[in-house]
Write an enzyme that holds these catalytic residues in place. Structure first.
Site, PDB file in Angstrom:
ATOM      1  N   SER A 135      11.706   6.194  -9.409  1.00  0.00           N
ATOM      2  CA  SER A 135      10.632   5.975 -10.355  1.00  0.00           C
ATOM      3  C   SER A 135      11.195   6.330 -11.730  1.00  0.00           C
ATOM      4  O   SER A 135      11.630   7.462 -11.941  1.00  0.00           O
ATOM      5  CB  SER A 135       9.461   6.887  -9.996  1.00  0.00           C
ATOM      6  OG  SER A 135       8.460   6.820 -10.982  1.00  0.00           O
ATOM      7  N   LYS A 161      11.320   1.396  -9.681  1.00  0.00           N
ATOM      8  CA  LYS A 161       9.905   1.379 -10.106  1.00  0.00           C
ATOM      9  C   LYS A 161       9.853   1.782 -11.570  1.00  0.00           C
ATOM     10  O   LYS A 161      10.408   2.817 -11.947  1.00  0.00           O
ATOM     11  CB  LYS A 161       9.114   2.342  -9.231  1.00  0.00           C
ATOM     12  CG  LYS A 161       7.748   2.753  -9.749  1.00  0.00           C
ATOM     13  CD  LYS A 161       7.003   3.551  -8.684  1.00  0.00           C
ATOM     14  CE  LYS A 161       6.301   4.755  -9.277  1.00  0.00           C
ATOM     15  NZ  LYS A 161       5.637   5.566  -8.228  1.00  0.00           N
ATOM     16  N   LYS A 163       7.640   2.874 -14.741  1.00  0.00           N
ATOM     17  CA  LYS A 163       6.355   3.348 -15.232  1.00  0.00           C
ATOM     18  C   LYS A 163       5.964   2.460 -16.399  1.00  0.00           C
ATOM     19  O   LYS A 163       6.815   2.148 -17.255  1.00  0.00           O
ATOM     20  CB  LYS A 163       6.483   4.801 -15.690  1.00  0.00           C
ATOM     21  CG  LYS A 163       6.659   5.769 -14.544  1.00  0.00           C
ATOM     22  CD  LYS A 163       5.378   5.854 -13.730  1.00  0.00           C
ATOM     23  CE  LYS A 163       5.432   7.009 -12.747  1.00  0.00           C
ATOM     24  NZ  LYS A 163       4.169   7.106 -11.972  1.00  0.00           N
ATOM     25  N   ASP A 188       4.334   0.982 -12.032  1.00  0.00           N
ATOM     26  CA  ASP A 188       3.264   1.947 -11.765  1.00  0.00           C
ATOM     27  C   ASP A 188       2.574   2.271 -13.078  1.00  0.00           C
ATOM     28  O   ASP A 188       3.182   2.829 -13.998  1.00  0.00           O
ATOM     29  CB  ASP A 188       3.868   3.221 -11.143  1.00  0.00           C
ATOM     30  CG  ASP A 188       2.800   4.237 -10.724  1.00  0.00           C
ATOM     31  OD1 ASP A 188       1.605   3.987 -10.963  1.00  0.00           O
ATOM     32  OD2 ASP A 188       3.188   5.280 -10.155  1.00  0.00           O
ATOM     33  N   GLU A 213       1.503  -0.774  -8.919  1.00  0.00           N
ATOM     34  CA  GLU A 213       0.873   0.452  -8.412  1.00  0.00           C
ATOM     35  C   GLU A 213      -0.237   0.926  -9.347  1.00  0.00           C
ATOM     36  O   GLU A 213      -0.021   1.079 -10.550  1.00  0.00           O
ATOM     37  CB  GLU A 213       1.974   1.525  -8.268  1.00  0.00           C
ATOM     38  CG  GLU A 213       1.537   2.796  -7.576  1.00  0.00           C
ATOM     39  CD  GLU A 213       2.726   3.747  -7.375  1.00  0.00           C
ATOM     40  OE1 GLU A 213       3.903   3.282  -7.356  1.00  0.00           O
ATOM     41  OE2 GLU A 213       2.486   4.960  -7.258  1.00  0.00           O
ATOM     42  N   ASP A 238      -2.233   4.335  -5.128  1.00  0.00           N
ATOM     43  CA  ASP A 238      -1.709   5.707  -5.055  1.00  0.00           C
ATOM     44  C   ASP A 238      -2.915   6.642  -5.236  1.00  0.00           C
ATOM     45  O   ASP A 238      -3.524   7.069  -4.243  1.00  0.00           O
ATOM     46  CB  ASP A 238      -0.636   5.874  -6.153  1.00  0.00           C
ATOM     47  CG  ASP A 238      -0.101   7.294  -6.314  1.00  0.00           C
ATOM     48  OD1 ASP A 238      -0.573   8.202  -5.609  1.00  0.00           O
ATOM     49  OD2 ASP A 238       0.793   7.523  -7.167  1.00  0.00           O
ATOM     50  N   LYS A 262       1.198  10.069  -0.463  1.00  0.00           N
ATOM     51  CA  LYS A 262       1.705  11.352  -0.950  1.00  0.00           C
ATOM     52  C   LYS A 262       1.004  12.405  -0.118  1.00  0.00           C
ATOM     53  O   LYS A 262      -0.229  12.475  -0.107  1.00  0.00           O
ATOM     54  CB  LYS A 262       1.359  11.556  -2.428  1.00  0.00           C
ATOM     55  CG  LYS A 262       2.175  10.680  -3.369  1.00  0.00           C
ATOM     56  CD  LYS A 262       1.765  10.862  -4.802  1.00  0.00           C
ATOM     57  CE  LYS A 262       2.634   9.994  -5.699  1.00  0.00           C
ATOM     58  NZ  LYS A 262       2.066   9.878  -7.050  1.00  0.00           N
ATOM     59  N   GLY A 290       6.326  10.375  -4.724  1.00  0.00           N
ATOM     60  CA  GLY A 290       6.881  11.661  -5.140  1.00  0.00           C
ATOM     61  C   GLY A 290       6.051  12.263  -6.249  1.00  0.00           C
ATOM     62  O   GLY A 290       5.299  11.552  -6.932  1.00  0.00           O
TER      63      GLY A 290
HETATM   64  O1  OSB Z   1       2.268   8.116  -9.839  1.00  0.00           O
HETATM   65  O2  OSB Z   1       3.899   8.144  -8.501  1.00  0.00           O
HETATM   66  C1  OSB Z   1       3.296   8.651  -9.445  1.00  0.00           C
HETATM   67  C2  OSB Z   1       5.284  11.646 -10.801  1.00  0.00           C
HETATM   68  C3  OSB Z   1       4.252  12.513 -11.104  1.00  0.00           C
HETATM   69  C4  OSB Z   1       2.955  12.105 -10.909  1.00  0.00           C
HETATM   70  C5  OSB Z   1       2.682  10.835 -10.400  1.00  0.00           C
HETATM   71  C6  OSB Z   1       3.700   9.970 -10.064  1.00  0.00           C
HETATM   72  C7  OSB Z   1       5.022  10.378 -10.311  1.00  0.00           C
HETATM   73  C8  OSB Z   1       6.179   9.521 -10.090  1.00  0.00           C
HETATM   74  C9  OSB Z   1       7.507  10.201  -9.876  1.00  0.00           C
HETATM   75  O3  OSB Z   1       6.158   8.309 -10.130  1.00  0.00           O
HETATM   76  C10 OSB Z   1       7.927  10.204  -8.476  1.00  0.00           C
HETATM   77  C11 OSB Z   1       9.096  11.122  -8.278  1.00  0.00           C
HETATM   78  O4  OSB Z   1      10.209  10.710  -8.598  1.00  0.00           O
HETATM   79  O5  OSB Z   1       8.896  12.257  -7.785  1.00  0.00           O
HETATM   80 MG    MG Z   2       1.945   6.393  -8.656  1.00  0.00          MG
END
Ligand code: OSB
Ligand code: MG
Length: 375
Positions: A135, A161, A163, A188, A213, A238, A262, A290
């Site tokens: 991510s 992925k 953001k 995402d 996402e 999510d 998660k 994550g």
């Molecule tokens: O939305 O998946 C998410 C990190 C913190 C809060 C929400 C998210 C995320 C990530 C990072 O996308 C995922 C990771 O590398 O741990």
């Molecule tokens: Mg997410």
């Protein structure tokens, strides 16, 4: 099993690289770790609640308070056979799923240790390796983002992925797609869009994304379902999926075609397995999300990702992407083909670096079984 003590700690740990999402920037983590002592064994759990209630309504301080005043006392009083007992033990407390998950997952870890099996095996895992993606947060420029993508692909990661948020979407999809036409790519939005953006989002179909996402509200199914009808790209939920019932509703309404699981968001391994099974029975693939975890939570994510329906690359990646030094040994590494090997050792399969944790601890509290008063 008899639980002798529950120890809470807050550790502070700077991120090796700042992480920016549509809801904010994280440069370091304040993390609640729980440690359960039972009959000579010790197991750890990580609470994935953030520093602020921005991803969900939980944050480290609410999780600490609820764990100390409500959850830990209940667990200490209960007859516990395994992690599967925890949802019942915690049922009277509504919400606070990330706080519950930290304790429940530690109980599963403890049970695996007691039974002399790996956590993966105890959870029903079937995979010996898990496929990994990354991510990538919002960056200062498209050029910087492209460098990051290049680095992660060179490391072997199987899915990228990105953001995104309004103003940081078409430009980056276009740039990454034109340079890597074939790569598995997703985005995402962490709820950054609204229904007025529906035509804009429909335009992303041209980028051949694996999924989009959580584009809309964090607690929504209905409008995601309307959006999913309008676009070809699969929506992945999510934030919206809090439990098995949510997964069933979302699948039934066609609010999503992929689910991010998660374990903290759904309240622990029991509910994560229930969501996994519900999705599997309906042909909906899942992957493990994550939350910028340390090795304690990462090890648990690896075990969960070994279940059969975790067929898409998850956001479970190498320790070094987050920390200059992790709090477990060995640290988590990813192979050149973008896979993590699921440990076969007893419990999580990793050693907890208690000395390092001690050095990072800024707050602690122990809750022990009340001495029984006999008349
Ligand atoms: O939305 O998946 C998410 C990190 C913190 C809060 C929400 C998210 C995320 C990530 C990072 O996308 C995922 C990771 O590398 O741990
Ligand atoms: Mg997410």
């Amino acid at each position: 099993m008899h639980i002798d003590g529950i120890h809470l700690r807050e550790i502070n740990l700077p991120l090796a690289y700042p992480f920016e999402t549509s809801f904010g920037l994280t440069t370091g983590r304040r993390i609640l770790l729980v440690e359960i002592e039972s009959e000579g064994l010790t197991a750890w759990g990580e609470c994935v609640a953030g520093e602020h209630p921005y991803f969900s309504d939980e944050m480290i301080d609410t999780a600490w308070m609820i764990t100390e005043t409500e959850l830990a006392p209940r667990l200490l009083e209960a007859d516990v056979v395994g992690g599967g007992d925890c949802p019942g033990i915690f049922r009277q407390v509504r919400g606070h799923r990330m706080a519950k998950a930290a304790l429940e997952n530690a109980v599963w870890d403890l049970t695996a240790q007691r039974s002399g099996v790996s956590l993966s095996e105890l959870l029903g895992g079937t995979r010996s390796t898990i496929p990994c993606g990354v991510s990538i947060g919002i960056q200062s420029s498209v050029e910087v983002l492209l460098e990051k993508v290049e680095k992660e692909l060179a490391a072997g990661y199987q899915r990228i992925k990105l953001k995104c948020k309004p103003g940081w979407d078409n430009r980056i999809f276009e740039a990454v797609r034109s340079r890597w036409p074939e790569v598995l790519l997703s985005c995402d939005a962490n709820s950054a869009y609204r229904m007025r953006d529906i035509e804009h989002i429909a335009g992303w179909d041209q980028f051949g994304l694996l999924m989009i996402e959580q584009p809309l509200w964090f607690d929504d199914f209905y409008f995601h379902s309307m959006l999913q009808k309008r676009i070809e790209t699969a929506i992945c939920l999510d934030e919206s999926i809090r439990n098995r019932r949510d997964a069933l509703a979302a699948i039934e309404m066609d609010s999503c075609r992929i689910i991010n699981i998660k374990v903290g968001r759904v309240g622990g391994f029991s509910e994560a397995i229930a969501v996994h099974n519900a999705a599997a029975e309906r042909g909906v693939p899942v992957w493990c999300g994550g939350m910028l975890e340390t090795g304690v939570g990462r090890a648990h994510n690896i075990a969960l990702s070994s279940l059969p329906n975790f067929s898409l690359p998850g956001d479970v990646s190498a320790s070094s992407r987050y920390w200059s030094r992790d709090i477990i040994e060995p640290e988590v590494t990813v192979s050149p083909s973008g896979q993590i090997t699921v440990p076969t050792g007893v419990g999580s399969g990793f050693q907890i670096d208690t000395e390092r944790i001690e050095a990072l601890t800024v707050r602690r509290e122990s809750i022990r079984t009340k001495a029984r008063v006999t008349a």
